[in-house]
Design an enzyme around this catalytic site. Sequence first.
Site, mmCIF file in Angstrom:
data_model
loop_
_atom_site.group_PDB
_atom_site.id
_atom_site.type_symbol
_atom_site.label_atom_id
_atom_site.label_comp_id
_atom_site.label_asym_id
_atom_site.label_seq_id
_atom_site.Cartn_x
_atom_site.Cartn_y
_atom_site.Cartn_z
ATOM 1 N N LYS A 33 0.839 -1.207 0.000
ATOM 2 C CA LYS A 33 0.000 0.000 0.000
ATOM 3 C C LYS A 33 0.873 1.256 0.000
ATOM 4 O O LYS A 33 1.576 1.529 0.973
ATOM 5 C CB LYS A 33 -0.912 0.048 1.218
ATOM 6 C CG LYS A 33 -1.926 1.193 1.092
ATOM 7 C CD LYS A 33 -2.648 1.497 2.372
ATOM 8 C CE LYS A 33 -2.028 2.615 3.156
ATOM 9 N NZ LYS A 33 -2.029 3.923 2.484
ATOM 10 N N GLY A 85 6.572 4.673 8.570
ATOM 11 C CA GLY A 85 5.673 5.808 8.759
ATOM 12 C C GLY A 85 5.886 6.422 10.118
ATOM 13 O O GLY A 85 6.964 6.290 10.712
ATOM 14 N N SER A 86 4.855 7.050 10.627
ATOM 15 C CA SER A 86 5.012 7.777 11.878
ATOM 16 C C SER A 86 5.065 6.833 13.078
ATOM 17 O O SER A 86 4.504 5.730 13.045
ATOM 18 C CB SER A 86 3.846 8.750 12.049
ATOM 19 O OG SER A 86 2.644 8.022 12.047
ATOM 20 N N THR A 87 5.700 7.291 14.127
ATOM 21 C CA THR A 87 5.786 6.507 15.361
ATOM 22 C C THR A 87 4.385 6.269 15.927
ATOM 23 O O THR A 87 4.077 5.189 16.429
ATOM 24 C CB THR A 87 6.698 7.235 16.369
ATOM 25 O OG1 THR A 87 8.026 7.238 15.822
ATOM 26 C CG2 THR A 87 6.730 6.562 17.722
ATOM 27 N N GLU A 88 3.529 7.265 15.764
ATOM 28 C CA GLU A 88 2.149 7.159 16.274
ATOM 29 C C GLU A 88 1.416 5.969 15.634
ATOM 30 O O GLU A 88 0.833 5.134 16.330
ATOM 31 C CB GLU A 88 1.472 8.477 15.903
ATOM 32 C CG GLU A 88 0.126 8.708 16.449
ATOM 33 C CD GLU A 88 -0.481 9.928 15.745
ATOM 34 O OE1 GLU A 88 0.240 10.672 15.044
ATOM 35 O OE2 GLU A 88 -1.701 10.104 15.886
ATOM 36 N N GLY A 132 2.852 3.510 13.987
ATOM 37 C CA GLY A 132 3.630 2.310 14.308
ATOM 38 C C GLY A 132 3.170 1.704 15.630
ATOM 39 O O GLY A 132 3.030 0.492 15.774
ATOM 40 N N GLU A 175 9.686 0.919 10.772
ATOM 41 C CA GLU A 175 10.668 1.978 10.506
ATOM 42 C C GLU A 175 9.951 3.286 10.753
ATOM 43 O O GLU A 175 9.101 3.687 9.958
ATOM 44 C CB GLU A 175 11.138 1.919 9.040
ATOM 45 C CG GLU A 175 11.734 0.596 8.614
ATOM 46 C CD GLU A 175 13.157 0.394 9.089
ATOM 47 O OE1 GLU A 175 13.720 1.331 9.687
ATOM 48 O OE2 GLU A 175 13.691 -0.695 8.878
ATOM 49 N N CYS A 178 12.954 10.808 7.215
ATOM 50 C CA CYS A 178 12.890 10.264 8.580
ATOM 51 C C CYS A 178 14.208 10.447 9.327
ATOM 52 O O CYS A 178 14.226 10.664 10.522
ATOM 53 C CB CYS A 178 12.517 8.800 8.528
ATOM 54 S SG CYS A 178 13.577 7.873 7.416
ATOM 55 N N GLU A 237 9.442 15.690 16.071
ATOM 56 C CA GLU A 237 9.856 15.519 14.675
ATOM 57 C C GLU A 237 9.035 16.472 13.813
ATOM 58 O O GLU A 237 7.815 16.369 13.749
ATOM 59 C CB GLU A 237 9.609 14.079 14.224
ATOM 60 C CG GLU A 237 10.055 13.854 12.798
ATOM 61 C CD GLU A 237 9.688 12.477 12.245
ATOM 62 O OE1 GLU A 237 8.565 12.012 12.490
ATOM 63 O OE2 GLU A 237 10.532 11.888 11.543
HETATM 64 P P1 NAD Z 1 1.831 7.937 8.570
HETATM 65 O O1 NAD Z 1 2.196 7.036 9.671
HETATM 66 O O2 NAD Z 1 0.711 8.865 8.762
HETATM 67 O O3 NAD Z 1 1.466 7.106 7.262
HETATM 68 C C1 NAD Z 1 2.300 6.112 6.741
HETATM 69 C C2 NAD Z 1 1.460 5.090 6.012
HETATM 70 O O4 NAD Z 1 0.607 4.433 6.943
HETATM 71 C C3 NAD Z 1 0.558 5.658 4.941
HETATM 72 O O5 NAD Z 1 0.525 4.764 3.858
HETATM 73 C C4 NAD Z 1 -0.797 5.703 5.637
HETATM 74 O O6 NAD Z 1 -1.883 5.627 4.751
HETATM 75 C C5 NAD Z 1 -0.734 4.480 6.504
HETATM 76 N N1 NAD Z 1 -1.601 4.512 7.694
HETATM 77 C C6 NAD Z 1 -2.114 5.591 8.330
HETATM 78 N N2 NAD Z 1 -2.854 5.198 9.393
HETATM 79 C C7 NAD Z 1 -2.775 3.851 9.441
HETATM 80 C C8 NAD Z 1 -3.297 2.857 10.317
HETATM 81 N N3 NAD Z 1 -4.041 3.185 11.375
HETATM 82 N N4 NAD Z 1 -3.003 1.576 10.081
HETATM 83 C C9 NAD Z 1 -2.226 1.223 9.030
HETATM 84 N N5 NAD Z 1 -1.728 2.110 8.162
HETATM 85 C C10 NAD Z 1 -1.986 3.409 8.359
HETATM 86 O O7 NAD Z 1 3.171 8.672 8.185
HETATM 87 P P2 NAD Z 1 3.387 9.782 7.078
HETATM 88 O O8 NAD Z 1 2.907 11.076 7.609
HETATM 89 O O9 NAD Z 1 2.859 9.326 5.769
HETATM 90 O O10 NAD Z 1 4.988 9.762 6.963
HETATM 91 C C11 NAD Z 1 5.797 10.479 7.785
HETATM 92 C C12 NAD Z 1 6.406 9.606 8.859
HETATM 93 O O11 NAD Z 1 7.107 8.496 8.303
HETATM 94 C C13 NAD Z 1 7.438 10.374 9.636
HETATM 95 O O12 NAD Z 1 7.273 10.152 11.005
HETATM 96 C C14 NAD Z 1 8.756 9.754 9.172
HETATM 97 O O13 NAD Z 1 9.795 9.892 10.080
HETATM 98 C C15 NAD Z 1 8.400 8.359 8.899
HETATM 99 N N6 NAD Z 1 9.347 7.719 7.986
HETATM 100 C C16 NAD Z 1 10.221 6.789 8.483
HETATM 101 C C17 NAD Z 1 11.154 6.180 7.665
HETATM 102 C C18 NAD Z 1 12.112 5.143 8.189
HETATM 103 O O14 NAD Z 1 12.693 4.418 7.414
HETATM 104 N N7 NAD Z 1 12.314 5.032 9.485
HETATM 105 C C19 NAD Z 1 11.210 6.516 6.310
HETATM 106 C C20 NAD Z 1 10.324 7.486 5.842
HETATM 107 C C21 NAD Z 1 9.397 8.067 6.691
#
Ligand code: NAD
Length: 792
Positions: free
Chosen positions: A191, A243-246, A248, A265, A299, A396
């Site tokens: 996705k 994605g975000s820590t929240e 995750g 990640e 990130c 962040e």
């Molecule tokens: P996000 O967590 O909002 O979204 C990431 C993905 O998760 C999207 O595809 C989103 O549709 C999906 N998602 C949202 N809610 C969900 C849920 N409840 N269950 C399952 N999937 C869900 O993050 P973002 O705003 O898109 O990206 C920014 C974040 O990603 C930042 O915190 C950044 O640090 C992190 N990031 C980390 C890395 C790494 O390798 N550590 C790399 C890139 C980005």
Amino acid sequence: MPTINEILQTMDYGPAPESTKEAQAWLDQHERRFGLFIDNAWSPAADTFASTNPADGKELAQITQAGAQDVERAVDAARRAQPGWVALGGHGRARVLYALARLLQKHARLFAVIETLDNGKTIRETRDADLPLAARHFYHHAGWAQLQSEEFADYRAVGVVGQIVPWNFPLLMLAWKIAPALAAGNTVVFKPAEFTSLSALLFAEICVQAGVPAGVVNIVTGDGRVGEAMVKHPGIDKLAFTGSTEVGRLIRQATAGSGKKLSLELGGKSPFIVFEDADLDAAVEGLVDSIWFNQGQVCCAGSRLLVQESVEQRFLAKLRTRMDNLRLGAPTDKSMDIGALVDPIQRQRIEGLVEAARLEGCTIYQPACELPANGSWFPPTLITGASTSAGIAQTEVFGPVLVAMSFRTPVEAVQLANNTVYGLAACVWSESISLALDVAPQIKAGVVWINTANQFDAACGFGGYRESGFGREGGKEGMFEYMTPLSEDARPAAPLVEAKAKVKASESNDPFAIDRTAKLYIGGKQARPDGAYSRAITGASGAFLADVGEGNRKDIRNAVEAAHKASGWAKATSHNRAQVLYYIAENLAVRADEFAARLAAMTGSKDPHKEVQASIERLFYYAAWADKYDGLAHQPPMHGITVALNEPVGVIGIICPNEAPLLGFISLVAPALALGNRVVAVPSEAYPLAATDLYQVLDTSDLPGGALNIVTGSADELARTLASHSDVDAVWRHDGSAEGCAEVERLSAASLKRTWVGGAKGRDWYDTKQAGGRAVLAHASQVKNVWIPYGV
Ligand code: NAD
């Protein structure tokens, strides 16, 4: 006549736009409406939402919001395809991955332009970084597929993998996820983020061209609801999330007890440390890359500048001058440094955080650059005067915002660098190799770049410590995330232990009876339980054997504190740790008969000597590993090396099994100690005396106080406390309690600690394949990749 400098100052770059003709034609060919890619077929677009160009706010295409039934179809297709994909063999899969790499290169310009249009990042970045790295990932992993039977002979593919990525590196994240998953023989449901689906949809097309069999790669688009459906789907064996820590954290909670393998990640607030002896001009360039690459939506962005006080003003002056020269504007213009933010929502968030810093009295520096009228833009920003606990220093931002602070000594630099809940990356700038290599291991982060920044390669693992998540992507360590040891399949369906021994509150009131209460073992000393309660342990025959202390929350807190104080154990040489483990084995051997008698009395074992001997051998086994679990030296395509160090995880809470109470205890505690972790162990609830008898063995074995702490009592209650404790870095639970293991995973989400749980299944603790090996050592360590370029 004007001087040459005056002429240079008035000169500016002319526009150098990259053509978007082919990309527009590709969108038109699809009538700017995209369905889902499942089982190598496109579903008609339905329930669509707009994907816009962040640079001008204009709509690019309509994307389908997948529903739960679409996820169901995708998982089903992936499940059906998986045996065939495995049967294709390593070479067959390598050919497909190689074809994908070639096609990515062939269509690199189209991909780069699509990515720039959809995400707002500059064409210079998509063309020179995202695309070459994505192709390299497929090439590198074609190699792992080819070598799989040799290098990963004791592993199999996990099965069906669900992969969820953010919008900041849409295609690169896809490559990081899909390439290793396919190489290992998994099939995927992928996705993309809702803001940036286009490059994944274009990738689906090249999958067909590359001969990816139907169902092996399935792409479902939409927002977090689609991700949620994937997370909850019982047919998905592993989830890989970036994605975000929240989010995750939510995923960790939602998957607790499901048995799904998980890698996260997450976010970061990475330090960029400049020592006074650094090449300051080079460090400024590194910092520009670190915090303004991709508008800071990275990130691992070096968003916290820590600069040594003696060069602070000079460095900041150079930085401001460099900021004044950054060019912000149309991302498709080849001469732009800074493009658009992905969405107005992101801009509002960044504005809010910067405003809050201003209100807190921080100084904000932004170069006088003109922002385009349409689209979402934010200028490069430098914030000074923030306190270490200020929101802007801890949160962040995920935007082009740098917060700068100073330090005086290397010790202070390390303290400031680690003053965050995250641990993704760090940069260290110093011309002194011994200083840089002294500081790098002290920083709690998964990646450390020395005199360089934002380097990535398919051969080198990437991933976080602490709340930046767990698991690695890239390199050999990344491949393990997509495989399961064959020994896991051989585990018995349930623990081999018979019904729990009866426990009851101790009833002896005889003041002259010899007190046979085993105390707790905390900080190298026997300690009375805080609650002053004990429980009676009866033997196999039902006779009273001894009382053991009933540990509570306070005892666990004390044990964790003692473990933290024993930080010297992590710094001890591996030779030294091996010697201590051998010594424990030797002292156990001296008392083998006594331990055998105890085991027989507790469990009714007919051959208790076998367990004692196996325990001694297991201690030798991990003593042997202590100085042999070496890291790797990767050779990415740069002039330098990347050293992958296996570092201890920190303080590990271990709930030990009831099966083989001595051997099970040793099999878990020894690998943790061997690699420099400190341990708070909860011995078998039913048969704890094999562990409490060890106190004297430990006292005579040179194990420093606090390296191993033992708290007896209720496994459930003590596990709960360990899993909720914010200063515990990992919790392992292996007592066959399915609900207890699920609870550990659920509670660990708060501080995203690592977990290793056995679930309801049992384990043959005598079998080194099930109870030993590199898979166990991997749980006891975390990999830090230190990048060391040469000759710069
Ligand atoms: P996000 O967590 O909002 O979204 C990431 C993905 O998760 C999207 O595809 C989103 O549709 C999906 N998602 C949202 N809610 C969900 C849920 N409840 N269950 C399952 N999937 C869900 O993050 P973002 O705003 O898109 O990206 C920014 C974040 O990603 C930042 O915190 C950044 O640090 C992190 N990031 C980390 C890395 C790494 O390798 N550590 C790399 C890139 C980005």
